[in-house]
Design a protein around this motif. Structure first.
Motif, PDB file in Angstrom:
ATOM      1  N   GLU A 265       0.814  -1.211   0.000  1.00  0.00           N
ATOM      2  CA  GLU A 265       0.000   0.000   0.000  1.00  0.00           C
ATOM      3  C   GLU A 265       0.847   1.259   0.000  1.00  0.00           C
ATOM      4  OE1 GLU A 265      -3.683   1.960   2.571  1.00  0.00           O
ATOM      5  OE2 GLU A 265      -2.685   0.144   3.246  1.00  0.00           O
ATOM      6  N   VAL A 266       1.995   1.207   0.673  1.00  0.00           N
ATOM      7  CA  VAL A 266       2.843   2.404   0.782  1.00  0.00           C
ATOM      8  C   VAL A 266       4.145   2.255   0.016  1.00  0.00           C
ATOM      9  CG1 VAL A 266       1.858   2.959   3.022  1.00  0.00           C
ATOM     10  CG2 VAL A 266       3.903   1.524   2.909  1.00  0.00           C
ATOM     11  N   ARG A 272       6.750  10.954   4.693  1.00  0.00           N
ATOM     12  CA  ARG A 272       6.460  12.380   4.877  1.00  0.00           C
ATOM     13  C   ARG A 272       6.659  12.739   6.346  1.00  0.00           C
ATOM     14  NH1 ARG A 272       3.240   8.764   2.446  1.00  0.00           N
ATOM     15  NH2 ARG A 272       1.333   9.493   3.486  1.00  0.00           N
ATOM     16  N   ASN A 286      -2.718  18.981  14.629  1.00  0.00           N
ATOM     17  CA  ASN A 286      -3.679  18.095  13.967  1.00  0.00           C
ATOM     18  C   ASN A 286      -3.830  18.434  12.500  1.00  0.00           C
ATOM     19  OD1 ASN A 286      -4.166  16.685  16.317  1.00  0.00           O
ATOM     20  ND2 ASN A 286      -5.902  17.984  16.916  1.00  0.00           N
ATOM     21  N   LEU A 289      -0.823  17.026  10.736  1.00  0.00           N
ATOM     22  CA  LEU A 289      -0.911  15.570  10.607  1.00  0.00           C
ATOM     23  C   LEU A 289      -1.858  15.180   9.462  1.00  0.00           C
ATOM     24  CD1 LEU A 289      -0.251  12.737  11.613  1.00  0.00           C
ATOM     25  CD2 LEU A 289      -2.127  12.964  13.264  1.00  0.00           C
ATOM     26  N   ASN A 290      -2.997  15.844   9.384  1.00  0.00           N
ATOM     27  CA  ASN A 290      -3.924  15.557   8.288  1.00  0.00           C
ATOM     28  C   ASN A 290      -3.304  15.871   6.942  1.00  0.00           C
ATOM     29  OD1 ASN A 290      -5.944  14.694  10.024  1.00  0.00           O
ATOM     30  ND2 ASN A 290      -6.824  16.765  10.251  1.00  0.00           N
ATOM     31  N   VAL A 292      -0.066  15.764   6.215  1.00  0.00           N
ATOM     32  CA  VAL A 292       0.939  14.733   5.913  1.00  0.00           C
ATOM     33  C   VAL A 292       0.268  13.452   5.421  1.00  0.00           C
ATOM     34  CG1 VAL A 292       2.690  13.244   6.935  1.00  0.00           C
ATOM     35  CG2 VAL A 292       2.652  15.669   7.492  1.00  0.00           C
ATOM     36  N   VAL A 293      -0.846  13.064   6.051  1.00  0.00           N
ATOM     37  CA  VAL A 293      -1.540  11.843   5.655  1.00  0.00           C
ATOM     38  C   VAL A 293      -2.175  12.000   4.280  1.00  0.00           C
ATOM     39  CG1 VAL A 293      -3.458  10.317   6.208  1.00  0.00           C
ATOM     40  CG2 VAL A 293      -1.931  11.120   8.024  1.00  0.00           C
ATOM     41  N   ASN A 294      -2.847  13.119   4.058  1.00  0.00           N
ATOM     42  CA  ASN A 294      -3.587  13.295   2.807  1.00  0.00           C
ATOM     43  C   ASN A 294      -2.683  13.542   1.615  1.00  0.00           C
ATOM     44  OD1 ASN A 294      -6.004  12.986   4.166  1.00  0.00           O
ATOM     45  ND2 ASN A 294      -6.227  15.187   4.582  1.00  0.00           N
ATOM     46  N   GLY A 296      -0.194  11.990   0.799  1.00  0.00           N
ATOM     47  CA  GLY A 296       0.241  10.714   0.225  1.00  0.00           C
ATOM     48  C   GLY A 296      -0.727  10.177  -0.794  1.00  0.00           C
ATOM     49  N   THR A 297      -2.008  10.504  -0.641  1.00  0.00           N
ATOM     50  CA  THR A 297      -3.018   9.987  -1.565  1.00  0.00           C
ATOM     51  C   THR A 297      -3.582  11.071  -2.472  1.00  0.00           C
ATOM     52  OG1 THR A 297      -4.701  10.303   0.144  1.00  0.00           O
ATOM     53  CG2 THR A 297      -3.670   8.127   0.004  1.00  0.00           C
TER      54      THR A 297
END
Length: 752
Positions: A265-266, A272, A286, A289-290, A292-294, A296-297
């Motif tokens: 998946e990664v 990041r 927060n 963090l969002n 950094v997560v978003n 990626g996709t």
């Protein structure tokens, strides 16, 4: 003091006096009475037509099961396996079921092993040739014509994974028992409907009893179940299923696959890292963090100026090979466990298609043959015997038909030739055995049935006398065969008389010559008899038959007969020589022509004493040399064919001894010289076999006694003439090849 025991004592006392049993009173397991089957189970005819192991709604035989593979870890798996051994095996059976669904490799290999058995050829062997045995076998053959046995055997072989399986037999009921044979329907039942006895761990009990509501399990009635046990190891049946060993491979591969999917998946994405200053609030953190997560996709994010996202290429050195290697290793172990090999299931070097694949396939065939024999024994015991007993009663002989699985054993050409020689020498073989081995049904009877008729000697057909007394009646195929044999026997009788009168009294050599020629007369005479039969069949009277016979004689084929007469000349020459060479053999003197009979139907090259290649004429022995002019011996090449290349025989063996020692000195085709001693109980056959072995024959001698060995060990040689002669193994007379020496016998017998 307060008495706490009195109320409890009164409660138990009241329970004893009560006519209605209370919940805490134990039921005793019912014990049925009646005749027993082969497994010691009671045959209760009242339940034969009932489905006593059918599922129940809300009872102990429910088809609804909860999954057990969710959250499976080593501790949970160990608990499931331990519980199965202790008598609580429901979770284990459910685990085995789910593994087949979730582990494709296990399902594929297990299916391969099942199909190897269920797609085998099915045959029924009668217990004997008597009418009762044939009747029993025919009933089973009719039952197998249903066409459902292959599917039913596949379900029965569910025992491979779980260690055992149970199939219920549902017999017909009511008037159907009187109109038709009692032939059962087969119903597969889940293993969760049964449990093993807590005492011996092997006796199967039915949960819920016959009615499905009993609190305690009951023993299985006789003639109601096919119980297939396929334990892969010695011990309790519940511990022998393949699923018990595969469970660990399933667990570890499931864990590896989970990590592999996470990696996939990664995989290829950079790591990041979001950075914020110390003054950032929790809301800011927060939001970072969002982002950094978003990112990626979505490949997009917004952050304040005070925050930073760094991309670190940490996956450059990462590789999924470790997961792939682990999964392939586990698959190979499952292949070896289920099939006994990996070459036909896993793509490895030197595998499928190579010599390694052939060897592995042989190992898999061992598994297949073992499964076939085990299932055959199970079906014979739990299906065939009940059908016979309930329809025909127990046979007086106590023998039942056998249901065979697998390729029917048949005769090889060598075995067929051996049987022919055995019968030709006076032995007897039951025709039904030959027919069963060849897979041929018994010949039907009736005037309109057309049968193939043999053209070999020894055919005995009734009605020959009738043909002789009524010559104006056309000969049938059987009568023609009888006439052909009579003609052959008359010719052989004249031949034997002629040979015996050549050189004095009749001898064994004459008998041998006539016997060897007997096999050649029958096929030669067959077309002649056929032509005569055609002439007689078209005749309307005796005089008409005589006229047509004279006309047919002018057109009968005689080429083969002429060739046979030419070969007879060789036999006659051998017969004459047999009368004159006995004295030469007794004194160990005489020429090669006096002692041996040699024949070769073609010219052949060899090396002469001058080291040059020469060509030997027809029937000329080749006394071969090497290029240096050193003698090698009599050259024997090829095996007996239609040309009979290099065929040598002994003219006569004086005194017709029945045992003795044969000393044989020869050079093998690979150049190795062997000096062998053979203790024989058929010296003539032994000498013939030795002389016709391919190579160079140097010396051969016979002593009408067992020569003394240097000691009594298995490998001790025979000492004679200052030389050591190694004890040889058996010599196959039909192929003229030597086998390895036996382990310990002091006397080696040649079986002619």
């Amino acid at each position: 003091m307060v008495d706490f025991l009195s109320p409890i004592k009164a409660l138990f006392a009241g329970a004893k006096r009560s006519e209605t049993p209370r919940a805490f009173e134990l039921e005793s397991r019912p014990v049925a009475e009646g005749p027993l089957d082969a497994e010691g189970r009671v045959i209760d005819k009242a339940v034969l037509a009932q489905e006593i192991a059918a599922p129940t709604f809300g009872g102990v035989r429910s088809i609804l099961f909860n999954g057990v593979t969710g959250g499976l870890d080593p501790f949970k798996l160990q608990r499931i396996l331990n519980s199965a051994v202790q008598g609580q095996a429901d979770e284990f059976y459910q685990l085995a079921e789910e593994m087949e669904e979730k582990y494709p490799h296990y399902q594929a290999t297990l299916k391969t092993r099942k199909l190897a058995v269920t797609q085998s050829e099915t045959t029924v062997e009668a217990a004997g040739d008597d009418p009762r045995s044939q009747k029993d076998a025919e009933l089973i053959r009719e039952y197998l014509k249903r066409g459902d046995l292959e599917l039913e055997m596949y379900d029965i072989e569910d025992a491979q994974g779980k260690g055992w399986s149970a199939t219920e037999l549902v017999w017909p009921e009511g008037t159907a028992r009187l109109k038709y044979p009692m032939l059962p329907r087969l119903k597969t039942r889940p293993q969760q409907f049964f449990q093993f006895d807590q005492v011996d761990g092997e006796t199967l009990l039915l949960k819920g009893g016959v009615v499905g509501t009993s609190a305690l399990p009951v023993p299985l009635p006789g003639y109601k179940f096919i119980i297939r046990r396929a334990a892969g190891k010695t011990g309790l049946t519940v511990r022998g299923g393949l699923a018990r060993s595969v469970a660990w491979a399933y667990l570890f591969q499931n864990m590896a696959l989970k990590d592999w999917v996470i990696l996939a998946e990664v995989y290829g994405m950079p790591v990041r890292i979001g950075k914020y200053d110390r003054n950032a609030t929790e809301t800011d953190r927060n939001a970072l963090l969002n982002a950094v997560v978003n990112i990626g996709t979505d490949a997009a994010a917004i952050i304040p100026n005070s925050m930073v996202i760094d991309f670190v290429d940490a996956m450059a050195s990462a590789s999924p090979d470790v997961y792939k290697a682990l999964c392939e290793y586990l698959d190979q172990q499952v292949s070896k466990l289920v099939l006994g090999q990996t070459a036909t299931t896993d793509a490895t070097s030197g595998g499928l298609g190579g010599s390694q694949g052939n060897v592995h396939n042989d190992v898999r065939q061992d598994y297949q043959r073992a499964d076939q024999r085990a299932l055959s024994a199970t079906l014979t015991r739990d299906l065939v015997i009940p059908i016979i007993v309930l329809n025909h009663g127990a046979p007086p002989s106590g023998l039942y038909p056998v249901l065979r699985l697998g390729q029917a054993e048949t005769f090889t050409k060598e075995q067929a030739d051996m049987i022919y020689e055995f019968v030709d020498r006076g032995g007897s073989v039951e025709l039904s055995i030959i027919g069963d081995k060849l897979g041929l049904p018994d010949a039907p009877e009736g005037p309109d049935v057309k049968l193939l008729q043999p053209r070999s000697k020894g055919v005995q057909v009734s009605g020959a006398d009738n043909a002789a007394q009524n010559p104006d009646v056309g000969l049938s195929d059987a009568k023609a065969a009888t006439a052909m044999n009579a003609a052959s026997n008359r010719i052989l009788g004249h031949l034997k008389t002629a040979l015996s009168s050549v050189g004095g009294p009749q001898s064994d050599a004459v008998d041998i010559a006539v016997q060897e020629m007997a096999d050649e007369w029958t096929p030669v005479m067959a077309p002649l008899i056929d032509g005569l039969e055609a002439a007689l069949a078209a005749s309307s009277s005796f005089e008409d038959a005589k006229a047509k016979l004279l006309l047919a004689l002018d057109t009968l084929p005689d080429t083969e007969l002429t060739a046979l007469l030419a070969r007879t000349r060789f036999a006659a020459r051998r017969g004459r020589r047999a009368m004159t060479s006995e004295a030469a053999m007794a004194s160990n003197t005489g020429t090669f022509q006096d002692l041996f009979i040699f024949q070769r139907a073609r010219k052949a090259p060899f090396i002469g004493a001058n080291g040059r290649i020469r060509e030997a004429a027809v029937d000329e022995p080749r006394l071969d040399f090497n290029i240096d002019g050193e003698p090698l011996g009599l050259l024997i090449e090829g095996r007996e064919t239609s040309l009979r290349a290099d065929l040598i025989g002994l003219a006569v063996l004086p005194g017709a001894p029945t045992y003795g020692t044969v000393l044989h000195d020869y050079i093998r085709p690979d150049g190795v010289r062997e000096m062998r001693a053979i203790y024989s109980f058929d010296p003539a056959a032994t000498i013939k076999a030795c002389l016709n072995m391919v190579g160079h024959q140097r010396r051969i001698a016979f002593f009408p006694q067992f020569l003394t060995r240097s000691n009594m060990t298995a490998t001790a040689p025979v000492r004679y003439g200052g030389e050591s002669w190694e004890m040889a193994g058996l010599v196959l007379v039909d192929t003229h090849t030597a086998l390895e020496a036996a382990d310990s016998p002091d006397t080696l017998m040649i079986e002619a």
